[in-house]
Design an enzyme around this catalytic site. Structure first.
Site, mmCIF file in Angstrom:
data_model
loop_
_atom_site.group_PDB
_atom_site.id
_atom_site.type_symbol
_atom_site.label_atom_id
_atom_site.label_comp_id
_atom_site.label_asym_id
_atom_site.label_seq_id
_atom_site.Cartn_x
_atom_site.Cartn_y
_atom_site.Cartn_z
ATOM 1 N N LYS A 110 0.863 -1.205 0.000
ATOM 2 C CA LYS A 110 0.000 0.000 0.000
ATOM 3 C C LYS A 110 0.889 1.241 0.000
ATOM 4 O O LYS A 110 1.860 1.320 0.743
ATOM 5 C CB LYS A 110 -0.928 -0.009 1.217
ATOM 6 N N GLU A 112 0.689 5.681 -0.111
ATOM 7 C CA GLU A 112 -0.170 6.849 0.112
ATOM 8 C C GLU A 112 0.012 7.860 -1.025
ATOM 9 O O GLU A 112 1.130 8.135 -1.440
ATOM 10 C CB GLU A 112 0.206 7.529 1.444
ATOM 11 N N GLU A 176 -9.171 7.421 4.081
ATOM 12 C CA GLU A 176 -9.011 7.704 5.512
ATOM 13 C C GLU A 176 -9.557 9.089 5.847
ATOM 14 O O GLU A 176 -9.168 10.098 5.241
ATOM 15 C CB GLU A 176 -7.524 7.614 5.910
HETATM 16 O O1 KIV Z 1 -1.066 2.317 8.820
HETATM 17 C C1 KIV Z 1 -2.236 1.915 8.940
HETATM 18 O O2 KIV Z 1 -2.601 1.220 9.885
HETATM 19 C C2 KIV Z 1 -3.184 2.306 7.893
HETATM 20 C C3 KIV Z 1 -4.629 2.096 8.176
HETATM 21 C C4 KIV Z 1 -5.088 3.014 9.220
HETATM 22 C C5 KIV Z 1 -5.443 2.194 6.957
HETATM 23 O O3 KIV Z 1 -2.784 2.801 6.897
#
Ligand code: KIV
Length: 257
Positions: A110, A112, A176
């Site tokens: 993931k 950002e 988020e």
């Molecule tokens: O780092 C994390 O836990 C996240 C979630 C809050 C989506 O990115």
């Protein structure tokens, strides 16, 4: 791996997607029974290490925690956050994403951001690395930590970014702290699922930080519901243990060799 991702995408408009964070094996092995996605979030920086921001989390930390989580996962899709400063350009991102995938055997990473990471996402996807997007409040770069979607420009950007990320090939997007009507709009406009945290019931799925859900983290946030106050339960157990040790009730014969 491809099947797991396709099955997840197929859930859109049919079944809500359930997701939680995990940072270690034992917790991951419980979540695996109930979650579609287990995320090794860089939130571990604040939750476990009391860092001021997730910007201090290193690649090594993410890899080591993910290796632990991996041992607890049999069914769920496991996604690992790429920490701050590990995807500043496509070359750096590809090298680090490959390392995460190789060392942790996770199913995807993931990242950002929106427009700024468009080319990077395209390159990762081209290299068969499944990518999850993350829009709205971006803890790796946000200064205010306020929910997003009040200003028109902010709304337009999030909407455009979600379309761009889909075009670049992400398999889903975390939203988020996004205002309700905007989360609804973004979700409606995409073929891939959105996973909300503080982003209303209109997302295709939901994610929470596990420590928040069980009340291990004493902080209170509007978007969190505590399903148990585990601090109380742990306190009770440790109190009993301390009493028994002091009264020489534990260990007894059964606990001895
Ligand atoms: O780092 C994390 O836990 C996240 C979630 C809050 C989506 O990115």
């Amino acid at each position: 791996m491809k099947k797991k991702i396709l099955d997840l995408i197929k859930k859109k408009n049919k079944k809500k997607i359930v997701s939680l964070t995990a940072y270690s094996k034992n917790i991951a092995s419980i979540l695996d029974n109930y979650c579609d996605i287990v995320l090794v979030g860089d939130s571990l920086g604040s939750v476990l290490y009391s860092y001021k921001s997730t910007r201090e989390v290193s690649l090594d930390m993410m890899i080591e925690h993910s290796k632990s989580v991996r041992m607890g996962i049999k069914k769920a899709l496991m996604v690992v956050d790429m920490p701050h400063n590990t995807y500043r350009n496509s070359k750096e991102a590809l090298k680090n994403a490959k390392l995460i995938m190789k060392k942790t055997k996770c199913h995807g990473v993931k990242l950002e951001g929106g427009k700024k990471i468009y080319e990077t996402v395209k390159i990762l996807v081209k290299n068969k690395i499944p990518v999850m997007g993350h829009l709205g409040l971006l803890p790796q770069s946000d200064k205010t930590f306020k929910f997003k979607g009040q200003k028109k420009s902010e709304r337009d950007n999030i909407l455009k970014d979600s379309q761009l990320l889909e075009k670049a090939g992400v398999f889903s997007i975390v939203l988020e702290c996004v205002e309700t009507s905007l989360a609804k709009l973004v979700t409606k406009g995409l073929k891939i699922p959105t996973i909300g945290i503080g982003a209303s019931k209109y997302c295709d799925g939901q994610i929470l930080v596990f420590d928040d859900l069980i009340g291990l983290n004493p902080m209170k946030y509007r978007f969190v519901k505590k399903y148990i106050n585990i601090r109380n339960e742990i306190s009770k157990a440790v109190l009993n243990y301390s009493k028994e040790v002091r009264k020489i009730k534990f260990p007894n014969k059964k606990n001895s060799y």
